[in-house]
Scaffold this motif. Structure first.
Motif, mmCIF file in Angstrom:
data_model
loop_
_atom_site.group_PDB
_atom_site.id
_atom_site.type_symbol
_atom_site.label_atom_id
_atom_site.label_comp_id
_atom_site.label_asym_id
_atom_site.label_seq_id
_atom_site.Cartn_x
_atom_site.Cartn_y
_atom_site.Cartn_z
ATOM 1 N N ARG A 5 0.881 -1.339 -0.016
ATOM 2 C CA ARG A 5 -0.085 0.024 0.010
ATOM 3 C C ARG A 5 0.749 1.284 0.004
ATOM 4 N NH1 ARG A 5 -2.826 3.640 3.348
ATOM 5 N NH2 ARG A 5 -4.562 4.186 2.460
ATOM 6 N N LEU A 8 2.113 1.709 -3.553
ATOM 7 C CA LEU A 8 1.199 2.254 -4.102
ATOM 8 C C LEU A 8 0.984 3.848 -4.260
ATOM 9 C CD1 LEU A 8 -1.130 1.602 -6.406
ATOM 10 C CD2 LEU A 8 -2.487 1.152 -4.122
ATOM 11 N N SER A 35 -8.772 -2.669 -16.326
ATOM 12 C CA SER A 35 -8.814 -3.265 -14.754
ATOM 13 C C SER A 35 -9.253 -2.267 -13.712
ATOM 14 C CB SER A 35 -7.300 -3.629 -14.491
ATOM 15 O OG SER A 35 -6.524 -2.899 -14.345
ATOM 16 N N ARG A 38 -6.749 1.490 -8.727
ATOM 17 C CA ARG A 38 -6.265 1.154 -7.299
ATOM 18 C C ARG A 38 -5.999 2.317 -6.766
ATOM 19 N NH1 ARG A 38 -7.964 -3.882 -7.227
ATOM 20 N NH2 ARG A 38 -6.826 -5.234 -8.361
ATOM 21 N N ARG A 39 -5.774 3.400 -7.472
ATOM 22 C CA ARG A 39 -5.475 4.961 -6.776
ATOM 23 C C ARG A 39 -6.027 6.016 -7.364
ATOM 24 N NH1 ARG A 39 0.931 6.506 -6.632
ATOM 25 N NH2 ARG A 39 0.294 8.491 -5.816
ATOM 26 N N GLU A 50 -6.227 5.555 -2.089
ATOM 27 C CA GLU A 50 -6.357 4.215 -2.322
ATOM 28 C C GLU A 50 -8.119 4.144 -2.805
ATOM 29 O OE1 GLU A 50 -6.607 -0.284 -0.620
ATOM 30 O OE2 GLU A 50 -6.557 1.439 0.999
ATOM 31 N N THR A 114 -4.330 1.929 -12.265
ATOM 32 C CA THR A 114 -4.635 0.542 -12.043
ATOM 33 C C THR A 114 -3.275 -0.197 -12.635
ATOM 34 O OG1 THR A 114 -4.694 0.509 -14.888
ATOM 35 C CG2 THR A 114 -6.660 1.503 -13.750
ATOM 36 N N ALA A 115 -3.391 -1.599 -12.476
ATOM 37 C CA ALA A 115 -2.268 -2.614 -12.528
ATOM 38 C C ALA A 115 -1.509 -2.552 -14.047
ATOM 39 C CB ALA A 115 -2.753 -3.958 -12.334
ATOM 40 N N ILE A 182 2.859 -1.033 -9.848
ATOM 41 C CA ILE A 182 1.763 -1.278 -9.095
ATOM 42 C C ILE A 182 1.282 -2.853 -9.057
ATOM 43 C CG2 ILE A 182 -0.794 -0.903 -8.555
ATOM 44 C CD1 ILE A 182 -0.305 1.601 -10.025
ATOM 45 N N PRO A 184 -1.295 -5.855 -8.074
ATOM 46 C CA PRO A 184 -2.744 -6.178 -7.662
ATOM 47 C C PRO A 184 -2.514 -6.787 -6.214
ATOM 48 C CG PRO A 184 -2.288 -7.095 -9.844
ATOM 49 C CD PRO A 184 -1.003 -6.554 -9.319
ATOM 50 N N ARG A 185 -3.448 -6.512 -5.601
ATOM 51 C CA ARG A 185 -3.550 -6.948 -4.201
ATOM 52 C C ARG A 185 -4.170 -8.497 -3.975
ATOM 53 N NH1 ARG A 185 -4.090 -2.303 0.153
ATOM 54 N NH2 ARG A 185 -3.230 -0.699 -0.993
#
Length: 185
Positions: A5, A8, A35, A38-39, A50, A114-115, A182, A184-185
């Motif tokens: 995080r 990111l 996708s 994410r941020r 986030e 995004t990723a 970045i 993905p989680r």
């Protein structure tokens, strides 16, 4: 997870330069697979948050605490349609990530990461609507972003604000996604 995080949220922002639009006869460029965001970064108002999925509960989208929520069922970044994001304006228990949303003006930038990369949007307009007006979350023909927060009078009976502040931005058409580290989680 906390290290991911932090990485990111500290990733640098690439610079996009607007180039002249391509002619109608040019070959279309490949569009990367969409996708989730994410941020989100909105430099003009100091937002760097986030993004989490905002699910529908009891017929309404839930607004996440202390971060920005992507409204379930709306477009993803770089997809045709309307990617809608919500955040609290002022709450001791839930945060104020969109407290300065009303300070955005035409031309301000919104970055979605995004990723696959980063997508740039430019603010086009700001409107205030009734809290029951769902027209602002409807799909659009081209990739756009809608940012929503509460505004207006607090109704003690319903425990909700009577209006919503809405900022609408459109994707910079000539800005390719930038590759960022970045995960993905």
């Amino acid at each position: 997870a906390e290290r991911e995080r932090a990485a990111l949220l500290s990733a640098p922002l690439p610079t996009f330069e607007k180039t002249p639009s391509s002619s109608a006869t040019a070959a279309p460029s490949a569009v990367p697979r969409a996708s989730p965001a994410r941020r989100i970064i909105v430099p003009a108002i100091g937002v760097d948050s986030e993004v989490v999925e905002s699910e529908v509960k009891n017929g309404e989208w839930s607004v996440p605490k202390f971060v920005v929520g992507h409204l379930q069922g709306t477009a993803q970044p770089n997809e045709p349609g309307n990617a809608v994001f919500s955040g609290h304006i002022q709450s001791i228990s839930s945060g104020n990530v969109f407290a300065r949303l009303g300070d955005l003006h035409s031309g301000d930038r919104v970055y979605l990461l995004t990723a696959e990369g980063q997508y740039l949007y430019e603010v086009k307009r700001r409107v205030t609507v009734a809290n029951t007006d769902l027209s602002v979350v409807q799909s659009t023909a081209k990739p756009s972003v809608t940012l929503i927060t509460c505004t207006g009078t607090w109704d003690f009976r319903t425990r909700d604000y009577l209006q919503r502040l809405v900022v609408i931005a459109e994707q910079y058409q000539d800005a390719p996604p930038a590759k960022l580290a970045i995960q993905p989680r």
